[in-house]
Write a protein that holds these residues in place. Structure first.
Motif, short mmCIF file in Angstrom:
data_model
loop_
_atom_site.label_atom_id
_atom_site.label_comp_id
_atom_site.label_asym_id
_atom_site.label_seq_id
_atom_site.Cartn_x
_atom_site.Cartn_y
_atom_site.Cartn_z
N UNK A 1 0.83 -1.21 0.00
CA UNK A 1 0.00 0.00 0.00
C UNK A 1 0.86 1.25 0.00
N UNK A 2 2.07 1.15 0.52
CA UNK A 2 2.96 2.31 0.59
C UNK A 2 3.59 2.64 -0.75
N UNK A 3 3.92 1.61 -1.55
CA UNK A 3 4.63 1.88 -2.79
C UNK A 3 3.80 1.64 -4.06
N UNK A 4 2.52 1.26 -3.91
CA UNK A 4 1.73 0.89 -5.08
C UNK A 4 1.59 2.05 -6.06
N UNK A 5 1.46 3.29 -5.58
CA UNK A 5 1.38 4.42 -6.50
C UNK A 5 2.65 4.54 -7.31
N UNK A 6 3.81 4.34 -6.68
CA UNK A 6 5.09 4.39 -7.38
C UNK A 6 5.16 3.32 -8.46
N UNK A 7 4.60 2.15 -8.17
CA UNK A 7 4.62 1.06 -9.14
C UNK A 7 3.79 1.43 -10.38
N UNK A 8 2.63 2.01 -10.15
CA UNK A 8 1.80 2.45 -11.29
C UNK A 8 2.51 3.55 -12.09
N UNK A 9 3.19 4.45 -11.40
CA UNK A 9 3.94 5.50 -12.09
C UNK A 9 5.06 4.89 -12.94
N UNK A 10 5.72 3.88 -12.40
CA UNK A 10 6.78 3.19 -13.13
C UNK A 10 6.20 2.50 -14.37
N UNK A 11 5.09 1.82 -14.16
CA UNK A 11 4.42 1.10 -15.26
C UNK A 11 4.04 2.08 -16.38
#
Length: 231
Positions: A155-165
């Protein structure tokens, strides 16, 4: 004579009501003024266009086809049987009314059916090809960077993962084939599945941003899929 007059008036009114209930009329009136030496003569011309119920039904069908062929979502594969059944139902209902269609309406209906059928055939071909696991693993690393192992998404890094994607999608999409998009869509679906598993712990701010990124992806994927249909 008076009762006869009333009967004719009622009959005329009923005819008007029936006509208005069976079709929608759009009326345009043009008024031209012609001047003469003695008088000014006003000439009015009224043009009436009739829009039938059959026209509306075919327009609705066209809208449905456009929605299906121009939009993609991560659950498309799961919904595929439902979409096919929906098409069969809609087209069967309209096929039964073909005799009442005008020539223009019939052409529009046939064109919409052909567009859908071409899209369905292409989707069937694409989804019938099994994905290679090793190739899929490589795509996860390409699209998700350090988060290729989806178990590390929290939950902490999921936004970063979507940004990376989405950063990878924007940078590389121009060179992708439809087969490449199959792998990309698979990774996108897996990422969404991981997000659903941790939804309750994601902050509201991050959730809003992720929805924006998801919408962007769907637009890009749908555009690629529409280009494939028109080839």
């Amino acid at each position: 004579m008076k009762p006869l007059f009333c009967f004719k008036t009622i009959a005329f009114s009923a005819a008007v009501v029936f006509c208005l209930s069976s079709c929608e009329r759009t009326t345009r009136t043009e008024t031209n003024t012609e001047a003469t030496d003695r008088d000014t003569v006003t000439v009015s011309r009224t043009e009436t266009t009739t829009k039938t119920k059959a026209d509306d039904e075919v327009r609705d069908f066209q809208d449905w086809v456009n929605d299906k062929t121009n939009r993609a979502d991560s659950n498309a594969k799961e919904k595929w049987p439902e979409v096919k059944e929906d098409f069969k139902t809609r087209s069967a209902q309209l096929d039964a009314k073909m005799d009442s269609f005008s020539a223009d309406t019939r052409r529009e209906y046939e064109a919409a059916k052909a567009r859908y059928q071409a899209w369905e055939n292409r989707r069937d071909t694409r989804t019938s090809r099994p994905l290679d696991n090793a190739h899929l693993s490589s795509w996860r690393n390409t699209l998700l960077g350090n988060f290729g192992n989806l178990k590390t998404v929290t939950a902490t890094n999921v936004k970063e993962v979507y940004l990376t994607f989405m950063g990878a999608v924007r940078a590389k999409k121009a060179n992708w084939t439809q087969e490449d998009w199959d792998y990309v869509d698979q990774v996108y679906g897996e990422l969404n599945q991981r997000k659903r598993e941790i939804d309750n712990a994601i902050s509201t701010t991050d959730a809003v941003k992720i929805k924006t990124l998801q919408a962007e992806y769907l637009t890009l994927e749908a555009s690629a899929d529409a280009q494939d249909v028109t080839r």
